[in-house]
Design an enzyme around this catalytic site. Structure first.
Site, PDB file in Angstrom:
ATOM      1  N   ALA A 172       0.856  -1.192   0.000  1.00  0.00           N
ATOM      2  CA  ALA A 172       0.000   0.000   0.000  1.00  0.00           C
ATOM      3  C   ALA A 172       0.890   1.238   0.000  1.00  0.00           C
ATOM      4  O   ALA A 172       2.108   1.137   0.166  1.00  0.00           O
ATOM      5  CB  ALA A 172      -0.886   0.012   1.241  1.00  0.00           C
ATOM      6  N   LYS A 173       0.316   2.379  -0.203  1.00  0.00           N
ATOM      7  CA  LYS A 173       1.035   3.644  -0.067  1.00  0.00           C
ATOM      8  C   LYS A 173       0.024   4.748   0.156  1.00  0.00           C
ATOM      9  O   LYS A 173      -1.126   4.639  -0.283  1.00  0.00           O
ATOM     10  CB  LYS A 173       1.838   3.946  -1.338  1.00  0.00           C
TER      11      LYS A 173
END
Ligand code: NAD
Length: 422
Positions: free
Chosen positions: A111-112
């Protein structure tokens, strides 16, 4: 203060990551359907963050959290505060996290997050208000077994402390395990500060070993003497290598007999630059890259090894501390030259590995000593290095492609076993 623009625009960066993944799906023959699956993130959340500014006005910032894939475990990835951050860039970075976690075999997906803002123009109160409102807006999709954020560009341990506190207030209990990269006083891990640099040094050491060279006296040049570069230099120096040159944004210094790295760290702390270090000669950034050394450690910014600079490189080993220091055209030239590249997703994975250990310590309410944290990290990185080398041999590809092939295989195996429901 203006910040340096990234060398690739978000959509170009995303296209580059997708190209790599497609190539890996083809090389490993896992099946084209997996590319169809992997080319989309599972969740892309865009939020607005209205914030009361110091002058009493209200400004609305845009924030993102992108969750790419969680077949191997909860989503994991940093949050960056940057004026040019956009949805494509955050998506590309989320995808890279899926593969970085898989290459070191961490039980995490990718994720980011990002908030479009210029932290250099914000004061501490404004940063805190942005962080808390952003956390509130993404609180439904993060959590200790769902998605665990961490620091990235221009976010730090303090920002993670605010995130942890906001999330804890929302769920009604102190939840340190929702985020990593916290201050040690709030459950952060010992060893996090040196982890990435040590990992980069381990990558260089294993590559030197694979080329049947010894560490004693090998010449090393380090581009970017910040957190990652200075610890990489310090460890290599302590293992008997000769660090002959280092640089920072202001310039580079060179001493053929080898620099005293601990003294240089002290000099940089005192003066704010490596320039002017006793007995070292000032050279240009490009001259550093082209020195006659065995090992080169790019640990500054992306794209410094590019079509313009690659031809003069003489190093036999490059261990990539920075994210994306080598452009794809330069990569081909390094391959032709036979340079042994330890690619970024492997070489700089020490940081996320210690983040994983922080999460495990938080979940178990334990505190491990620094030596234990770093020796566990070393074991994971050495195993990952061997796995990548094995994959390079198996598919007859370079190390960068091998790191992607290995991680794509691991992610696809998890997707295959889980199946697609319904
Ligand atoms: P940092 O800000 O501590 O250090 C960066 C250093 O690079 C500074 O000394 C700066 O002066 C120097 N620099 C900037 N532009 C330069 C140039 N053109 N030439 C030479 N030096 C230059 O940052 P950091 O945490 O050490 O991160 C460095 C790189 O490593 C980044 O690409 C980052 O994304 C990557 N990385 C960091 C971590 C981590 O745990 N810190 C983890 C994974 C990847």
């Amino acid at each position: 203060m203006p910040l340096q623009a990234p060398s690739l625009k978000g959509h170009e960066f995303l296209a580059e990551v997708l190209r790599r993944v497609k190539e890996s799906v083809e090389v490993t023959r896992v099946g084209d359907d997996y590319y169809e699956f992997l080319k989309y993130p599972k969740v892309q959340l865009t939020v607005s963050i209205p914030v009361k500014m110091r002058d009493g006005s209200v400004k609305t910032f845009v924030g993102y959290r992108v969750q790419h894939n969680n077949a191997r475990g909860p989503y994991k990835g940093g949050i960056r505060y940057y004026p040019t951050t956009d949805l494509d860039e955050v998506t590309a970075l989320a995808m890279l996290m899926t593969y970085k976690c898989a290459v070191v075999d961490l039980p995490y997906g990718g994720a980011k997050g990002g908030v479009q803002c210029n932290p250099k123009e914000l004061n501490r109160d404004e940063l805190e208000r942005i962080t808390r409102r952003y956390t509130y807006m993404i609180a439904d999709i993060i959590g200790p077994y769902k998605d665990i954020p961490a620091p990235d560009v221009y976010t730090d341990a303090q920002v993670m402390a605010w995130l942890m506190d906001t999330y804890s207030q929302i769920v009604g209990k102190l939840t340190p395990e929702v985020v990593t990269g916290k201050p040690v006083a709030l459950g952060g891990s010992e060893g996090r500060e040196e982890a990435t640099g040590l990992g980069v040094a381990i990558g260089a050491r294993e590559a030197v070993k694979a080329l049947n060279m010894g560490m004693k006296g090998i010449r090393v040049a380090v581009e970017g003497f910040g957190n990652v570069g200075s610890y990489a230099a310090l460890y290599l120096h302590s293992w008997g290598a000769k660090v002959v040159a280092v640089s920072d944004s202001k310039g580079a210094v060179y001493k053929p007999e080898g620099l005293n790295v601990p003294a240089l760290i002290e000099h940089k702390r005192r003066t704010g630059t490596v320039l002017g270090f006793d007995g070292a000669k000032a050279i240009t950034h490009e001259e550093l890259l082209h020195l006659d050394v065995e090992v080169l450690i790019p640990s500054a910014i992306e794209g410094t090894i590019n079509a313009k600079t690659v031809d003069g490189i003489k190093a036999k080993v490059i261990s990539e501390g920075a994210n994306g220091p080598t452009t794809s055209d330069a990569d081909g030239v390094l391959r032709e030259k036979g340079v042994f590249v330890v690619p970024d997703i492997l070489a700089n994975a020490g940081g996320v590995t210690v983040s994983y250990f922080e999460w495990v310590q938080n979940l178990k309410r334990e505190k491990w000593p620094k030596e234990e944290v770093l020796s566990r990290m070393e074991a994971k990185l050495v195993k990952a290095f061997q796995d990548v080398i094995g994959t390079a041999r198996k598919y007859e590809v370079d190390n960068r492609s091998a790191a992607f092939c290995l991680s794509v295989e691991r992610v696809c195996e998890a997707i295959r076993l889980l199946g697609i429901w319904p």
